[in-house]
Design a protein around this motif. Structure first.
Motif, mmCIF file in Angstrom:
data_model
loop_
_atom_site.group_PDB
_atom_site.id
_atom_site.type_symbol
_atom_site.label_atom_id
_atom_site.label_comp_id
_atom_site.label_asym_id
_atom_site.label_seq_id
_atom_site.Cartn_x
_atom_site.Cartn_y
_atom_site.Cartn_z
ATOM 1 N N SER A 128 0.788 -1.270 0.115
ATOM 2 C CA SER A 128 -0.300 0.250 -0.593
ATOM 3 C C SER A 128 0.685 1.772 0.245
ATOM 4 O O SER A 128 1.599 1.568 0.547
ATOM 5 N N LEU A 129 0.557 2.055 -0.107
ATOM 6 C CA LEU A 129 1.110 3.485 -0.332
ATOM 7 C C LEU A 129 0.051 4.284 -0.097
ATOM 8 O O LEU A 129 -1.495 4.670 -0.495
ATOM 9 N N PHE A 130 0.703 5.545 0.350
ATOM 10 C CA PHE A 130 0.151 6.768 1.354
ATOM 11 C C PHE A 130 1.173 8.001 1.045
ATOM 12 O O PHE A 130 1.822 8.188 1.496
ATOM 13 N N SER A 131 0.210 8.726 0.347
ATOM 14 C CA SER A 131 0.797 10.317 0.239
ATOM 15 C C SER A 131 -0.201 11.316 0.934
ATOM 16 O O SER A 131 -1.054 11.848 0.854
ATOM 17 N N ALA A 132 0.458 11.667 1.712
ATOM 18 C CA ALA A 132 -0.364 13.092 2.903
ATOM 19 C C ALA A 132 0.124 13.437 3.183
ATOM 20 O O ALA A 132 1.896 14.231 3.178
ATOM 21 N N ASP A 133 0.075 14.948 4.127
ATOM 22 C CA ASP A 133 1.074 16.274 4.696
ATOM 23 C C ASP A 133 1.650 15.645 5.687
ATOM 24 O O ASP A 133 2.788 15.903 6.113
ATOM 25 N N ASN A 134 0.917 14.830 6.470
ATOM 26 C CA ASN A 134 1.577 13.970 7.855
ATOM 27 C C ASN A 134 1.955 12.748 7.367
ATOM 28 O O ASN A 134 1.029 11.999 7.139
ATOM 29 N N GLY A 135 2.675 11.831 8.513
ATOM 30 C CA GLY A 135 2.576 10.044 8.380
ATOM 31 C C GLY A 135 1.784 9.851 9.071
ATOM 32 O O GLY A 135 0.765 10.161 9.300
ATOM 33 N N ALA A 136 2.154 8.752 9.593
ATOM 34 C CA ALA A 136 1.060 7.693 10.436
ATOM 35 C C ALA A 136 2.031 7.868 11.776
ATOM 36 O O ALA A 136 3.137 7.862 12.297
ATOM 37 N N THR A 137 0.741 8.030 13.218
ATOM 38 C CA THR A 137 1.220 8.062 14.466
ATOM 39 C C THR A 137 0.474 6.674 14.898
ATOM 40 O O THR A 137 -1.251 6.417 14.759
#
Length: 501
Positions: free
Chosen positions: A459-468
């Motif tokens: 899976s690939l996620f593009s976002a302003d912030n990463g993962a918490t």
């Protein structure tokens, strides 16, 4: 099919580990592709069996002028079909203005192309009845479409059903342009703070002073209930304790509260339907399947004011006492536009949820993408959830979220584990892509009951912030890319058994 090989390998590995065998369906079964390599047993859900007998609403005095109320005509048609053992009730093109329609068994309400069923704006047409809302039994206004304890019920065709929800729903000023707000305020009532419009002064009064509602519940007096009548807006479709349900091709829109609410139903097919509400529609959910078994949701479109595709099973003690999970649910090839969440489980999940699969679906501009939510007090176990091939674009908040502090400001501290402690575990996410989100992931489990055994793969996620990630026990990232522009790629707190490949 893009997902086939990867999901098949993943599912087969899981089945070998758990001893579960895949469901088998006939090769010519119309929904066979939805069952491909699902890692749990589930029977092939069949369409309702409806007799060939057919009548038109015009046979019972129905008039499609958009002004004549057709409540009596629909009731007479339903009664006639029931006495004949069932059949198809055809609604031709035109505007069919009506009060509530109550289904009998073995009936298909079929809307021809160009047919619009427009429900009455007169709230007095919807008497208070014993019903369900937000996970609990309660009194509620009669739903525009309802069936209770029926078998073989269907709504089909290329027409539209409009719940006239604007005559029920409050609207926040912040969700409208200045011109829209000015127009809205020419009717109804504006709240004491000037920031909420209400359809009537009575709805405003009860909304701002809950003592009226509390009195109705505590005194259980008919007069008190009637005083809050207009506040108790109904879901548009309420099918409860029904077996063999089909919704196909129809557009459902502008509901007073939730749009589609099958509860305690078995063998449900929702195929190629369109579900729409204004984006500002308060409690304007698309589909809430509650404590249902054997459900197919295929090639549907949602553009709504709250959660879009939602799995529920009752709230708190009543939901736990009911003890009926939502189980065996297959969702495929759906598109969600606006909604608080694209695919959601909770927060009313006290009876549990299991054996849920969603595949090959697209979320465009939802507030959250994949949304799991609950809080202390609910109890219940959510497990065996399989997610594959979800594509997300322009997600306003989190692409993937587990929030066990939903709608609460409770402190993050260890509490005793009791029957009121919710649990989320054994959730598998593969082949999922998000382009644009405020945050890629947010896991917020409970200290006493961490979110358990979550796998994100390919899976690939593009976002302003990463993962918490907070309070998780058992998390696997396998070929997971997180492209972020701010802060850390991954921050963790009280995470155990984390593996990244």
């Amino acid at each position: 099919m893009r997902h086939s090989s990867l999901l098949t390998a993943f599912a087969l590995a899981a089945m070998q580990a758990t001893g579960i065998s895949a469901a088998t369906v006939p090769a010519d079964y119309e929904f066979a592709s939805m069952y491909e390599a699902i890692p749990f047993e589930m029977e092939a859900v069949q369409r309702p069996v409806i007799p060939e007998y057919e009548v038109s609403i015009t046979d019972f005095g129905g008039i499609n002028d958009g002004h004549t109320k057709n409540t009596v005509a629909f009731a007479a048609a339903m009664k006639h079909l029931s006495e004949k053992g069932g059949g198809k009730l055809v609604v031709p093109a035109g505007i069919w203005y009506t009060g509530p329609i109550v289904f009998e068994s073995n009936i298909n309400l079929h809307l021809m192309s160009g047919a619009l069923i427009l429900f009455s704006s007169d709230r007095d047409d919807y008497p208070l009845i014993d019903s369900y809302f937000e996970g609990n039994s309660t009194k509620r206004c009669q739903s525009p479409l309802s069936a209770n304890g029926k078998e073989n019920v269907a709504i089909t065709g290329l027409g539209t059903i409009n719940g006239n929800g604007s005559h029920w729903r409050p609207v926040k000023k912040s969700k409208m342009t200045d011109a829209q707000w000015k127009t809205r305020c020419t009717t109804g009532a504006v709240g004491a703070k000037g920031d909420i419009w209400y359809p009537s002064e009575r709805i405003r009064e009860v909304s701002e002073d809950k003592s009226f509602l509390n009195k109705a519940y505590s005194d259980n007096n008919d007069a008190d209930w009637e005083y809050v009548h207009d506040f108790l807006r109904p879901v548009m479709l309420s099918f409860s304790n029904c077996k063999n349900v089909l919704l196909e091709d129809v557009t459902f829109e502008n509901s007073p509260a939730w749009n589609l609410h099958p509860i305690l139903c078995e063998n449900v097919i929702i195929n190629r339907v369109t579900v729409r509400n204004p984006w500002f529609a308060q409690n304007g959910d698309g589909l809430d399947a509650e404590s249902c078994k054997n459900v197919l949701i295929n090639r549907c479109s949602f553009d709504v004011g709250d959660d879009a595709i939602c799995i529920k099973s009752g709230k708190d003690k009543e939901g736990r006492d009911r003890g009926i999970p939502c189980e065996n649910v297959l969702i495929s090839d759906c598109t969600v536009y606006h909604g608080h969440g694209g695919f959601v489980i909770g927060s009313e999940m006290s009876g549990g949820a299991r054996n849920i699969s969603i595949r090959n679906s697209t979320f465009i501009g939802t507030d959250c993408g994949l949304r799991f939510k609950s809080t202390r007090g609910r109890g219940g176990v959510v497990e065996s959830v399989w997610i594959d091939g979800i594509n997300m674009v322009d997600i306003a908040g989190d692409a993937l979220i587990f929030d066990l502090y939903y709608a609460t400001k409770a402190p993050v501290q260890m509490m005793p584990v009791t029957e009121e402690t919710p649990a989320f575990r054994d959730i598998y996410i593969t082949n999922t892509v998000c382009r644009g989100a405020q945050r890629a992931m947010f896991f917020n489990g409970l200290p006493e009951m961490p979110v358990n055994n979550i796998s994100v793969k390919n899976s690939l996620f593009s976002a302003d912030n990463g993962a918490t990630v907070n309070f998780v026990d058992g998390l696997t990232f396998d070929n997971v890319t997180i492209n972020h522009t701010k802060g850390e790629r991954l921050t963790t707190h009280e995470v155990k058994n984390f593996t990244e490949k």
